[in-house]
Each structure stands twice: as C-alpha cells, then as structure tokens.
Design an enzyme around this catalytic site. Structure first.
Site, short mmCIF file in Angstrom:
data_model
loop_
_atom_site.label_atom_id
_atom_site.label_comp_id
_atom_site.label_asym_id
_atom_site.label_seq_id
_atom_site.Cartn_x
_atom_site.Cartn_y
_atom_site.Cartn_z
N ASN A 61 41.76 40.29 49.21
CA ASN A 61 42.34 41.05 49.88
C ASN A 61 43.85 42.15 49.17
O ASN A 61 44.49 41.91 48.76
CB ASN A 61 43.29 40.53 50.78
CG ASN A 61 44.36 41.24 52.03
OD1 ASN A 61 44.06 43.03 51.43
ND2 ASN A 61 45.31 40.74 52.79
N CYS A 80 47.46 47.16 55.64
CA CYS A 80 46.08 47.40 54.83
C CYS A 80 45.58 48.30 55.71
O CYS A 80 44.54 48.51 56.03
CB CYS A 80 46.19 45.67 55.37
SG CYS A 80 46.55 44.21 54.35
N HIS A 87 38.60 45.16 57.57
CA HIS A 87 39.79 44.76 55.87
C HIS A 87 39.01 43.44 56.27
O HIS A 87 39.08 42.02 56.48
CB HIS A 87 40.58 44.75 57.24
CG HIS A 87 41.91 43.91 56.25
ND1 HIS A 87 42.23 44.82 54.75
CD2 HIS A 87 43.03 43.30 56.38
CE1 HIS A 87 43.28 44.45 54.04
NE2 HIS A 87 43.48 43.24 54.98
N1 ACO Z 1 46.77 26.23 48.55
C1 ACO Z 1 46.50 24.79 49.49
N2 ACO Z 1 47.81 24.44 50.95
C2 ACO Z 1 47.84 25.41 51.29
C3 ACO Z 1 47.86 27.19 50.70
C4 ACO Z 1 47.31 26.79 49.44
N3 ACO Z 1 46.81 28.61 48.65
N4 ACO Z 1 48.56 28.06 51.26
C5 ACO Z 1 48.72 27.48 52.38
N5 ACO Z 1 49.20 25.98 52.41
C6 ACO Z 1 49.34 24.72 53.51
C7 ACO Z 1 50.35 25.06 54.03
O1 ACO Z 1 52.10 24.85 53.33
C8 ACO Z 1 50.28 24.15 55.02
O2 ACO Z 1 50.26 22.73 55.41
P1 ACO Z 1 51.74 21.75 55.96
O3 ACO Z 1 50.53 22.36 57.09
O4 ACO Z 1 51.43 20.75 54.79
O5 ACO Z 1 52.92 22.63 55.96
C9 ACO Z 1 48.59 24.85 55.77
O6 ACO Z 1 48.49 24.10 54.27
C10 ACO Z 1 48.73 25.46 56.95
O7 ACO Z 1 49.06 25.81 56.72
P2 ACO Z 1 48.70 27.43 57.60
O8 ACO Z 1 49.19 28.71 56.87
O9 ACO Z 1 48.17 27.70 59.09
O10 ACO Z 1 47.28 28.32 56.78
P3 ACO Z 1 45.58 28.75 57.49
O11 ACO Z 1 44.79 28.30 57.55
O12 ACO Z 1 46.48 29.54 58.76
O13 ACO Z 1 45.68 29.93 56.47
C11 ACO Z 1 46.18 32.11 55.35
C12 ACO Z 1 46.66 30.26 56.31
C13 ACO Z 1 45.13 32.32 54.69
C14 ACO Z 1 47.68 32.60 55.01
C15 ACO Z 1 46.07 32.98 57.33
O14 ACO Z 1 46.63 32.35 58.05
C16 ACO Z 1 45.56 34.26 56.72
O15 ACO Z 1 44.48 34.43 56.85
N6 ACO Z 1 46.78 35.20 57.47
C17 ACO Z 1 46.02 36.13 57.84
C18 ACO Z 1 46.17 37.31 56.45
C19 ACO Z 1 46.23 38.36 57.25
O16 ACO Z 1 45.65 39.20 57.35
N7 ACO Z 1 46.53 39.14 56.71
C20 ACO Z 1 46.82 40.59 57.24
C21 ACO Z 1 46.68 42.56 55.86
S1 ACO Z 1 47.75 41.44 54.41
C22 ACO Z 1 48.83 42.84 54.23
O17 ACO Z 1 48.67 43.50 55.39
C23 ACO Z 1 49.30 43.32 53.27
#
Ligand code: ACO
Length: 332
Positions: free
Chosen positions: A284, A113, A254
């Site tokens: 994203n 990214c 980003h």
């Molecule tokens: N729908 C429903 N539930 C989901 C989904 C979904 N699509 N995805 C995950 N969950 C569930 C998980 O399984 C978890 O369930 P559990 O508690 O029973 O285990 C729960 O939701 C919470 O999961 P988390 O991963 O803790 O959720 P979080 O609030 O962290 O959100 C997310 C996840 C959106 C991916 C977030 O962590 C995020 O945005 N991370 C950063 C992404 C980023 O910036 N990446 C860098 C750039 S990308 C690149 O370089 C290509």
C-alpha cells in the site's frame, strides 16, 4: 473544454523489503501476509531520499510523456501523508523547485490514500473552468518514514513510491476525465491516524516514547467499511453516468489489500483480467498507489488512448472517492 489525463509516470525506489525480511523483524509470516493482504514485497526509499525526490522523478516522466515543456505546467498539486516537512514548506513547493518551475501555485493536499483522486477532482475543475491549462498532479509517499516497524499490524502493509499525471484540456469527450466523486466522513477519524507531532500532541519525548508519531490503524474495522463504501461508490458513479461494468476497460482500485479489491470486483461482476493489481509487488503506497498501478498498466502496453478506467480509493480521514477517466496519453 474537457479535462483530460494526458500522461502518467511513476517512480519506484530500488530497495525491496520482502515478507521474509519481516519474519526477522516482527512476529509474522510470509504466509500470513500473503493470505490476509496479497502483499509479497514493497519498495523502500533510501535514507537520503525524501518524498519530494520520489515525486519529482515521477513528475519528470509525466511531463515528458505529455509532450509538453515544464514551463507549460501552471499548477502543481501533491497528495501525500508523508511530506518532507511536517508543516511547511509543502512537498509540492519542493517538487516545483526541483523541477525548476517557479511562479505557479503549488500546494499539498491531505486525503491519505484518496489523495490522488482528490487531486484529480481539483485539477479537473481548474482545467474545465479555464483557470489553468496544465495541472501536474502527484501522489508521492515515503511511508517508511511514518511506519512503526515494531507494530506487525501495520508495518507489513506499506511501501514507498510516487506517481504523477498531467491533466490538460481536450475537446473530445471520449478522451476526457468523465466524472470524479470524492467524499469523507470524519467520524471515523480514529480508524487511521498518526496521533502525534501535530498541534494536538506536539512532538515531545513522551509522544516519541509512546510511538504516537507513527501510523495507527484499526485494520479490521477499516477493512469492513472499505468494502461497503467502495462497492456502493463505484456502483453509484457508474449508474450516474449511465454505464455498466461492460463499458469499463480497466478497473484501477487503491492497492491496500487484495481481499478488499477482490470483494469489490466480484460485487461489480467485473473481469479479473481487466482489474489492475500491483498490491503484491508494491504494497500500500497510499496516495501513490493508483497512479503507480496506472503507470504499470501503461508501461506494460495495455493502456491505450481512449480506454475508460474506473478508479476507486479509500483511506484515512476517512476519505474515499471514485473516478471515470479516459486515458488520453500517447503510446510509449
Ligand atoms: N502477522 C501475523 N498476525 C497478524 C499480523 C501480522 N502482520 N497483523 C495482525 N495479526 C493478527 C492480529 O493480531 C489478530 O490476532 P488475534 O486474532 O490473536 O487478535 C489476527 O491477526 C487477525 O487480525 P485482524 O486485524 O482481524 O486481521 P484482518 O484479516 O482484518 O487483516 C489487515 C488485517 C490486513 C490490516 C486488514 O484488516 C486490512 O487490510 N485492513 C484495511 C487496510 C486499509 O484498507 N486501509 C486503508 C488505506 S491505508 C491509508 O489510508 C494510509
């Protein structure tokens, strides 16, 4: 001689995948996706459209808007993690060919990214060292080709698209790329990874069966590190340049997750109405996300010559970067 961002252009593929569409594909809901990410939809390239096809459309707009002929481009850098071909030729070479530009250096960079900000840093150095006059930088991604549509933790996040800019020379500091700061820390390499089909795990039936050719992400760990790193990074680049939030016209972060953007924005004490947000409509798009967001702002008529933008990005590697850039383009 300063380096200046002379134009911006973008291309967004026409197909749309909504959160409701994902409800039919994986165990998720529109409500979860909106609440946790801010994403409502994302654009997806056609099957016969490759990353270079997206990049070339963005590049054509950027070249036209820079009021130069394509023959005046003397280097092409494409930032992508979804190249047309895994090893070679580079997507930049394919874009150069499709643009009809020959005999200039063209190469890809891989900084996930952060790729567009990395490309900006290189273009700034090339122009200021007088090695090249006009550098075309492109962030282009067909992430739908490397997203696992059975993995709800990643598939809802990503979209396709491309953005491009021409970096040329200027004698005006108040129209220049003031500063770019790029960094990486490989110790977090497994936070975001496409493990298979490289030299470590060459493509095999086993690699494909284990779906190792797709993006894997430790989302929550990445999220926390992103907020911490991005906040310190923007504060550092502003301090280094003797600026405060009040000196910045627009914050263009980003577009990975609305909650990350909001956390950094509030720690900077920056107004929401000057923060460019496209995550809801594009998701994203990795290296394409910042130039696509900048292009949206430009096409909406808000971005004017001389405006000071603060760019801020974070991605696989892990890599991150920020930049202070005056817009030096002409009105549409
Ligand atoms: N729908 C429903 N539930 C989901 C989904 C979904 N699509 N995805 C995950 N969950 C569930 C998980 O399984 C978890 O369930 P559990 O508690 O029973 O285990 C729960 O939701 C919470 O999961 P988390 O991963 O803790 O959720 P979080 O609030 O962290 O959100 C997310 C996840 C959106 C991916 C977030 O962590 C995020 O945005 N991370 C950063 C992404 C980023 O910036 N990446 C860098 C750039 S990308 C690149 O370089 C290509």
């Amino acid at each position: 001689m300063y380096a200046a961002l002379k134009s911006i252009g973008a291309y967004v593929p026409k197909n749309i995948l909504t959160n409701k569409d994902f409800e039919k594909m994986v165990d998720t809901s529109d409500e979860w996706i909106k609440k946790r990410t801010g994403i409502e939809k994302r654009h997806i390239a056609d099957e016969n459209e490759a990353t270079s096809d997206l990049g070339v459309k963005a590049a054509l707009k950027a070249i036209e808007r820079a009021n130069i002929e394509k023959e005046e481009i003397d280097a092409i850098i494409c930032a992508t993690i979804s190249p047309d071909h895994l090893c070679m030729p580079s997507t930049a070479c394919l874009i150069a060919d499709k643009l009809g530009i020959g005999n200039v250096p063209a190469f890809d960079i891989s900084a996930a990214c952060s790729g567009f900000v990395y490309a900006l840093a290189m273009a700034k150095s090339f122009v200021e060292s007088k090695m090249f006059k006009n550098v075309l930088i492109i962030g282009a991604e067909k992430l739908s080709a490397i997203v696992d549509y059975t993995d709800r933790t990643t598939c809802v996040l990503f979209g396709d698209g491309a953005g491009a800019a021409v970096i040329g020379g200027s004698d005006k500091k108040d129209e220049s790329v003031l500063d770019v700061k790029i960094s990486a820390d490989g110790k977090y390499q497994d936070f975001l990874i496409t493990p298979g089909c490289g030299s470590k795990y060459p493509c095999s039936q086993e690699v494909l069966e284990n779906r190792l050719n797709y993006i894997k992400m430790k989302g929550n760990e990445t999220f926390k590190l992103a907020v911490k790193t991005l906040t310190s990074d923007v504060l550092e680049i502003m301090e280094k340049n003797g600026l405060t939030s009040e000196d910045i016209d627009y914050f263009i972060p980003h577009q990975a997750n609305y909650r990350i953007i909001e956390a950094v924005r509030s720690k900077m004490n920056f107004p929401v109405e000057k923060t460019v947000l496209t995550v809801a409509k594009y998701g994203n798009t990795s290296a394409a996300s910042i130039p696509m967001a900048m292009n949206d702002w430009y096409e909406s008529g808000k971005l004017k010559k001389g405006d000071l933008m603060l760019l801020d990005t974070f991605g696989g590697g892990l890599t991150w970067g920020s930049a202070l850039v005056h817009f030096a383009g002409n009105p549409l």
